[in-house]
Scaffold this active site. Structure first.
Site, short mmCIF file in Angstrom:
data_model
loop_
_atom_site.label_atom_id
_atom_site.label_comp_id
_atom_site.label_asym_id
_atom_site.label_seq_id
_atom_site.Cartn_x
_atom_site.Cartn_y
_atom_site.Cartn_z
N LYS A 177 26.06 -37.27 14.92
CA LYS A 177 26.33 -37.74 16.28
C LYS A 177 27.08 -39.07 16.27
CE LYS A 177 22.52 -35.30 18.52
NZ LYS A 177 21.27 -35.43 19.33
N LYS A 272 25.38 -23.43 17.20
CA LYS A 272 24.20 -23.30 18.03
C LYS A 272 24.56 -23.44 19.51
CE LYS A 272 19.60 -25.36 18.64
NZ LYS A 272 18.69 -26.44 18.20
N LYS A 275 23.60 -27.78 25.00
CA LYS A 275 23.89 -28.41 26.29
C LYS A 275 25.15 -29.27 26.20
CE LYS A 275 18.98 -29.02 27.54
NZ LYS A 275 17.98 -30.07 27.85
#
Length: 408
Positions: A177, A272, A275
């Site tokens: 991230k 995956k 969101k």
């Protein structure tokens, strides 16, 4: 959230920390986290606990089985999608019938990256309503908001003092991230996120934690941190400070569902469902309308192979869509494979669309009912937070005592 079952535990009370009979990892591989070489400590040995009763036990009565505890939660960021539902929330429905369960909305985790402060409160309520609409039963499970139990943050700070920075630097999610958004846009919260996750779990003396494949490393850190704190401050050291001695924290085990733990994107069968994916086309949101669901399935990525099959590594999208159909329709893997083996994509997409709409419609109806009853939702969350705080505060007070703080 496949693994060996925990050895039996004796629970002294519903609001007191419970002592494990073993901290065996049950085959949970240490490859996910290698401890810093500068600090070595022994694994805690077996602990035998006895229960003192105020009244003699009735020799004719059978002991009431004590439920093991499971905790889990979902962030109130973005829309709750099919991956969250099949990978976590749907499994909670069966878990609540077997375990002492606490399901919370992890709003503190939602601020580790850039977020919309104006939307956080509404998203938190929306997520709670979806929990209930999906079938979480508050007579069996506690539902609450993470930030409403302040012990989460307090314990995180105490655990941070015992967490080597090297452990956090090895966390894969932090590396991924921070690489995406750049160092200047990454706050310390993203680095210390696993310590808050450990606090979430250890506060409630959890036996099991449902985890997906991408969270196993964080849970292994939680287990190692529990053992480290138990060694540094538990046992005789704690007893000398007036405590009960023994283990401060129970070391939790991972609970990984055999199917549905990792639902993949509709646009890339190797990624995956998420969101944070920029395209909403990549996911089915639980509140998507019938037309939106139909359009997303119609446009989802497929392949040119004949027939449909599971587990072909050359057909990740086929395996993902078949798995979704199997789980959403309640069929076994064998039944779904037999039913769909000779179908073409056009026929199967219609079948999958209808199954999704039929399954999600009752959830959507119940969600709207709950959201229209704000007082009901507020009461559920308040009651859940009160129950959770009773357990959490008992653990937190023990930690303060074992670490030598002046008692209030």
């Amino acid at each position: 959230m496949s693994r060996s079952v925990l050895s039996q535990f004796l629970i002294l009370s519903n609001t007191s920390p419970r002592c494990p009979s073993s901290t065996s990892s049950g085959g949970f591989s240490s490859r996910y986290l290698k401890l810093s070489s500068f600090y070595q400590y022994p694994r805690p040995s077996r602990c035998c606990c006895s229960i003192s009763l105020e009244q003699p036990a009735d020799p004719h009565s059978s002991p009431t089985p004590v439920k093991k505890r499971v905790v889990s939660g979902v962030q109130p960021t973005g829309s709750i999608h099919l991956g969250n539902y099949l990978g976590a929330i749907k499994n909670w429905i069966s878990l609540q019938n077997t375990y002492d369960t606490l399901f919370f909305i992890v709003d503190l985790h939602a601020i580790t990256l850039s977020y919309d402060a104006q939307h956080l409160s509404k998203a938190t309520r929306d997520t709670a309503a979806i929990y209930l609409a999906c079938g979480v039963d508050t007579s069996k499970a506690s539902v609450f908001v993470q930030s409403h139990v302040r012990a989460h943050v307090e314990l995180m700070w105490l655990l941070s003092s015992a967490t080597p920075i090297g452990w956090l630097n090895r966390m894969i999610q932090f590396k991924e991230k921070s690489r995406k958004v750049g160092d200047e846009n990454v706050g310390v919260a993203l680095l210390t996120y696993p310590v808050l996750m450990a606090s979430d779990i250890l506060l409630y003396q959890s036996d099991y934690v449902p985890v997906g494949e991408d969270q196993k490393q964080h849970l292994e850190l939680t287990r190692e941190l529990a053992e480290r704190v138990n060694y540094l401050y538990g046992g005789r050291k704690w007893r000398k400070l007036g405590g009960r001695g023994g283990m401060i924290f129970k070391v939790p085990e991972p609970l990984i569902p055999p199917a549905g733990a990792r639902v993949m994107s509709l646009t890339d069968g190797l990624s995956k469902m998420s969101k944070s994916a920029p395209s909403d086309q990549s996911r089915i949101n639980l509140l998507d309308s019938k037309d939106v669901i139909a359009n997303k399935i119609k446009r989802c990525k497929t392949d040119s192979f004949p027939g449909l099959e599971f587990d072909n590594p050359d057909r990740p999208e086929c395996n993902n869509l078949l798995s979704i159909y199997q789980l959403i329709s309640g069929r076994t893997k064998e039944e779904a494979a037999h039913e769909c083996q000779d179908m073409n994509w056009g026929v199967f997409k219609t079948l999958l669309t209808d199954a999704l709409i039929d399954h999600l419609h009752p959830i959507q109806v119940r969600y709207e009912e709950i959201m229209s009853e704000s007082a009901y939702l507020d009461r559920i969350l308040a009651e859940g937070a009160t129950k959770a705080a009773d357990i959490a505060d008992a653990t937190l007070n023990n930690v303060y005592q074992a670490m030598g703080f002046l008692r209030r």
